[in-house]
Design an enzyme around this catalytic site. Structure first.
Site, PDB file in Angstrom:
ATOM      1  CG  ASN A  58      36.675  47.608  53.808  1.00  0.00           C
ATOM      2  OD1 ASN A  58      36.548  46.382  53.734  1.00  0.00           O
ATOM      3  ND2 ASN A  58      36.782  48.374  52.736  1.00  0.00           N
ATOM      4  CE1 TYR A  94      43.240  40.483  42.394  1.00  0.00           C
ATOM      5  CE2 TYR A  94      44.071  38.822  40.870  1.00  0.00           C
ATOM      6  CZ  TYR A  94      43.856  39.265  42.163  1.00  0.00           C
ATOM      7  OH  TYR A  94      44.273  38.490  43.222  1.00  0.00           O
ATOM      8  CB  ALA A 104      43.218  42.371  47.522  1.00  0.00           C
ATOM      9  CG  ASN A 143      42.715  29.481  40.839  1.00  0.00           C
ATOM     10  OD1 ASN A 143      43.752  29.709  40.213  1.00  0.00           O
ATOM     11  ND2 ASN A 143      41.539  29.940  40.447  1.00  0.00           N
TER      12      ASN A 143
END
Length: 314
Positions: free
Chosen positions: A32, A141, A74, A170
């Site tokens: 999007n 989250y 996400a 990470n």
């Protein structure tokens, strides 16, 4: 194979899409563009601008009929999830359920789901944390990533749809965005390139900061390639198994940039974990995957990218 990559205009998803194309697969990117960038979309991929929460997803799946869905779309910021857990749930739970329902309707054979090894274990009871470590999420989250994993197991039981869960450490690398709180490496690099003083977050003013497992994006891409054919109905940690203090990360970036700017200290934000470190033995054993890049190598490539592509804000 025909592969749909949700979030494929974003930092990690775009690299994964590039690798799938290079491997000879047909790739459709759905994004999007709320945080993704159209410039990240490989011109050889078919691009659909759409939201995973939208009812229009049904038509897209009916037209595409992918063999595999690689789900990178996400809401990725832990502090944002703490401030607005409803938003996080809308994207990371309801949006993902929308994807799964359409996978069933379109006859998708497998979903590769991107979870968070850096969050779902919480303040773990073992380090490095293996996939057998209890999931004790400490942020919305992380809670929603765990919920999404549970839904995958339900859809496997109810509809026979295969899945592979990749629990990232990470991740850092080229195309990482520095807007918001998610990408500490890109934040440090961009601020130092602009001669600004970055902030180093820590608990109770500890000068070394947090402990994290930093993995380079090209190593993460390699894990996604392995997951196309391996790791059915299993979860895998994707990291390095090496812990790094935030201050050590900062010092290496500053060294490579040749700057002596010192960071200011900041207190840990809501949802921040003190320590995260992943055991990657299962991925080595069952996926045949292991990281290839040292932190120094990965940071050098990332810094090179930002030097060429940086957009310094006024």
């Amino acid at each position: 194979m025909r592969i749909l990559v949700t979030g494929g205009a974003g930092f990690i998803g775009s690299h994964v899409a590039d690798a799938f194309l290079e491997a000879g697969h047909e790739v459709i990117i759905l994004d999007n563009l709320s945080t993704g960038d159209r410039r990240n979309v490989n011109p050889s991929a078919h691009f659909i601008e759409a939201d995973i929460c939208s009812s229009s997803l049904k038509q897209a799946f009916a037209e595409i009929r992918p063999d595999i869905v690689n789900h990178h779309a996400a809401q990725v910021s832990v502090p944002v999830s703490v401030r607005d857990p409803l938003l996080d749930a809308k994207i990371n739970v309801t949006g993902f359920l929308n994807v799964l329902h359409n996978c069933v309707a379109a006859g998708v054979g497998k979903v590769i789901f991107i979870s968070s090894g850096g969050a779902v274990y919480g303040e773990a009871e073992e380090y490095p944390s293996s996939e057998n470590c209890p999931l004790r999420p400490l942020s919305p989250y992380a809670i929603h990533k765990k919920v999404a994993e549970d839904y995958l197991r339900f859809f496997r039981h109810e509809y026979g749809m295969d899945y592979t869960i990749l629990r990232y450490a990470n991740v850092y690398g080229p195309r990482q965005v520095s807007h918001g709180e998610a990408g500490v490496v890109s934040i440090f690099i961009e601020q130092l390139l602009a001669n600004r003083q970055p902030r180093l977050y820590s608990y109770e003013g500890e000068p070394q900061g947090m402990i994290r497992d930093y993995v380079y994006v090209k190593d993460v891409v390699a894990a996604n390639l392995k997951a196309l054919d391996c790791g059915g109905n299993e979860a895998f940690n994707i990291g390095t198994g090496r812990e790094t203090y935030t201050r050590d990360l900062y010092d290496e970036i500053a060294r490579q940039l040749g700057t002596d700017i010192q960071p200011e200290q900041g207190l840990a934000r809501p949802g921040d974990l003190h320590r995260s470190l992943l055991n990657i033995e299962k991925a080595e054993r069952l996926l045949g995957w292991k990281p290839r890049y040292t932190m120094s190598q990965g940071l050098a490539e990332t810094i090179g990218y930002f030097k060429v592509n940086r957009e310094i804000q006024p």
